[in-house]
Scaffold this motif. Structure first.
Motif, PDB file in Angstrom:
ATOM      1  N   GLY A  31       1.650   0.938  10.639  1.00  0.00           N
ATOM      2  CA  GLY A  31       2.207   1.952   9.763  1.00  0.00           C
ATOM      3  C   GLY A  31       1.646   1.937   8.349  1.00  0.00           C
ATOM      4  O   GLY A  31       1.898   2.852   7.574  1.00  0.00           O
ATOM      5  N   LYS A  32       0.878   0.901   8.005  1.00  0.00           N
ATOM      6  CA  LYS A  32       0.319   0.796   6.661  1.00  0.00           C
ATOM      7  C   LYS A  32      -1.085   1.378   6.560  1.00  0.00           C
ATOM      8  O   LYS A  32      -1.581   1.600   5.461  1.00  0.00           O
ATOM      9  CB  LYS A  32       0.294  -0.660   6.201  1.00  0.00           C
ATOM     10  N   ILE A  33      -1.734   1.590   7.697  1.00  0.00           N
ATOM     11  CA  ILE A  33      -3.120   2.074   7.707  1.00  0.00           C
ATOM     12  C   ILE A  33      -3.190   3.323   8.577  1.00  0.00           C
ATOM     13  O   ILE A  33      -3.029   3.235   9.807  1.00  0.00           O
ATOM     14  CB  ILE A  33      -4.078   0.981   8.240  1.00  0.00           C
ATOM     15  N   PRO A  34      -3.410   4.485   7.972  1.00  0.00           N
ATOM     16  CA  PRO A  34      -3.550   5.697   8.779  1.00  0.00           C
ATOM     17  C   PRO A  34      -4.703   5.541   9.775  1.00  0.00           C
ATOM     18  O   PRO A  34      -5.769   5.046   9.432  1.00  0.00           O
ATOM     19  CB  PRO A  34      -3.874   6.779   7.739  1.00  0.00           C
ATOM     20  N   ASP A  64     -11.014   5.344  14.650  1.00  0.00           N
ATOM     21  CA  ASP A  64     -12.465   5.364  14.450  1.00  0.00           C
ATOM     22  C   ASP A  64     -12.907   4.087  13.743  1.00  0.00           C
ATOM     23  O   ASP A  64     -12.089   3.230  13.386  1.00  0.00           O
ATOM     24  CB  ASP A  64     -12.886   6.600  13.648  1.00  0.00           C
ATOM     25  N   TRP A  65     -14.218   3.954  13.562  1.00  0.00           N
ATOM     26  CA  TRP A  65     -14.791   2.758  12.944  1.00  0.00           C
ATOM     27  C   TRP A  65     -14.370   2.611  11.485  1.00  0.00           C
ATOM     28  O   TRP A  65     -14.187   1.498  10.990  1.00  0.00           O
ATOM     29  CB  TRP A  65     -16.311   2.768  13.054  1.00  0.00           C
ATOM     30  N   GLU A  66     -14.183   3.719  10.798  1.00  0.00           N
ATOM     31  CA  GLU A  66     -13.768   3.656   9.394  1.00  0.00           C
ATOM     32  C   GLU A  66     -12.369   3.080   9.262  1.00  0.00           C
ATOM     33  O   GLU A  66     -12.079   2.326   8.330  1.00  0.00           O
ATOM     34  CB  GLU A  66     -13.838   5.049   8.744  1.00  0.00           C
ATOM     35  N   ALA A  70     -11.067  -0.221   7.276  1.00  0.00           N
ATOM     36  CA  ALA A  70      -9.932  -0.210   6.344  1.00  0.00           C
ATOM     37  C   ALA A  70      -8.946  -1.321   6.690  1.00  0.00           C
ATOM     38  O   ALA A  70      -8.400  -1.983   5.799  1.00  0.00           O
ATOM     39  CB  ALA A  70      -9.235   1.154   6.373  1.00  0.00           C
ATOM     40  N   TYR A  71      -8.727  -1.564   7.982  1.00  0.00           N
ATOM     41  CA  TYR A  71      -7.871  -2.655   8.454  1.00  0.00           C
ATOM     42  C   TYR A  71      -8.456  -3.999   8.033  1.00  0.00           C
ATOM     43  O   TYR A  71      -7.760  -4.860   7.507  1.00  0.00           O
ATOM     44  CB  TYR A  71      -7.726  -2.548   9.973  1.00  0.00           C
ATOM     45  N   GLN A  72      -9.753  -4.167   8.249  1.00  0.00           N
ATOM     46  CA  GLN A  72     -10.391  -5.437   7.908  1.00  0.00           C
ATOM     47  C   GLN A  72     -10.340  -5.702   6.407  1.00  0.00           C
ATOM     48  O   GLN A  72     -10.237  -6.848   5.989  1.00  0.00           O
ATOM     49  CB  GLN A  72     -11.827  -5.457   8.419  1.00  0.00           C
ATOM     50  N   ASP A  73     -10.384  -4.662   5.596  1.00  0.00           N
ATOM     51  CA  ASP A  73     -10.353  -4.798   4.147  1.00  0.00           C
ATOM     52  C   ASP A  73      -8.941  -4.931   3.588  1.00  0.00           C
ATOM     53  O   ASP A  73      -8.768  -5.333   2.437  1.00  0.00           O
ATOM     54  CB  ASP A  73     -11.025  -3.587   3.486  1.00  0.00           C
ATOM     55  N   HIS A  77      -4.190  -7.913   6.254  1.00  0.00           N
ATOM     56  CA  HIS A  77      -5.089  -8.443   7.288  1.00  0.00           C
ATOM     57  C   HIS A  77      -5.813  -9.681   6.781  1.00  0.00           C
ATOM     58  O   HIS A  77      -5.970 -10.661   7.507  1.00  0.00           O
ATOM     59  CB  HIS A  77      -6.097  -7.379   7.721  1.00  0.00           C
ATOM     60  N   GLN A  78      -6.245  -9.653   5.545  1.00  0.00           N
ATOM     61  CA  GLN A  78      -6.950 -10.800   4.968  1.00  0.00           C
ATOM     62  C   GLN A  78      -6.052 -12.046   4.969  1.00  0.00           C
ATOM     63  O   GLN A  78      -6.501 -13.132   5.328  1.00  0.00           O
ATOM     64  CB  GLN A  78      -7.411 -10.483   3.544  1.00  0.00           C
ATOM     65  N   ARG A  79      -4.793 -11.877   4.563  1.00  0.00           N
ATOM     66  CA  ARG A  79      -3.849 -13.010   4.549  1.00  0.00           C
ATOM     67  C   ARG A  79      -3.594 -13.537   5.957  1.00  0.00           C
ATOM     68  O   ARG A  79      -3.626 -14.742   6.199  1.00  0.00           O
ATOM     69  CB  ARG A  79      -2.526 -12.596   3.901  1.00  0.00           C
TER      70      ARG A  79
END
Length: 107
Positions: A31-34, A64-66, A70-73, A77-79
């Motif tokens: 829900g945090k990343i469209p 999509d890949w974008e 966005a998820y990886q960034d 996700h980083q934490r």
């Protein structure tokens, strides 16, 4: 669609409750990343039993890949990624990631 597949060999001292808490944290990203379409996580129940130590994993579907980028960034996700690496046997060596383009078949 892009399917992000992650398999993890967790350190033996992590309990199933510890692992479930990590997966719960993963679900909090929903829900945090469209463009993040779904998250499925858990322990393998394969009747083949050839997991080779990768007994836990998750799958995240993206539009999509974008969106995957966005998820990886994303800070959440980083934490979580740092916690997964810390909990895996050998750190990053205990984690297998595989990203697959999934094309819908039209009938």
């Amino acid at each position: 669609m892009v399917r992000h597949i992650v398999l993890i060999r967790f350190r033996p001292e992590l309990s199933e409750a510890d692992i479930a808490a990590l997966f719960q944290e993963l679900h909090q990203i929903d829900g945090k990343i469209p463009g993040l379409l779904s998250i499925t996580a858990g322990r393998s129940e394969s009747p083949e039993q050839i997991e080779r130590g990768y007994m836990h994993g998750f799958v995240v579907d993206f539009s999509d890949w974008e969106t995957l980028q966005a998820y990886q960034d994303h800070a959440d996700h980083q934490r979580l990624g740092a916690k997964l690496v810390a909990g895996a046997v050998g750190g990053k060596d205990g984690i297998l990631c595989f990203d697959l383009a999934v094309n819908a078949v039209k009938s």
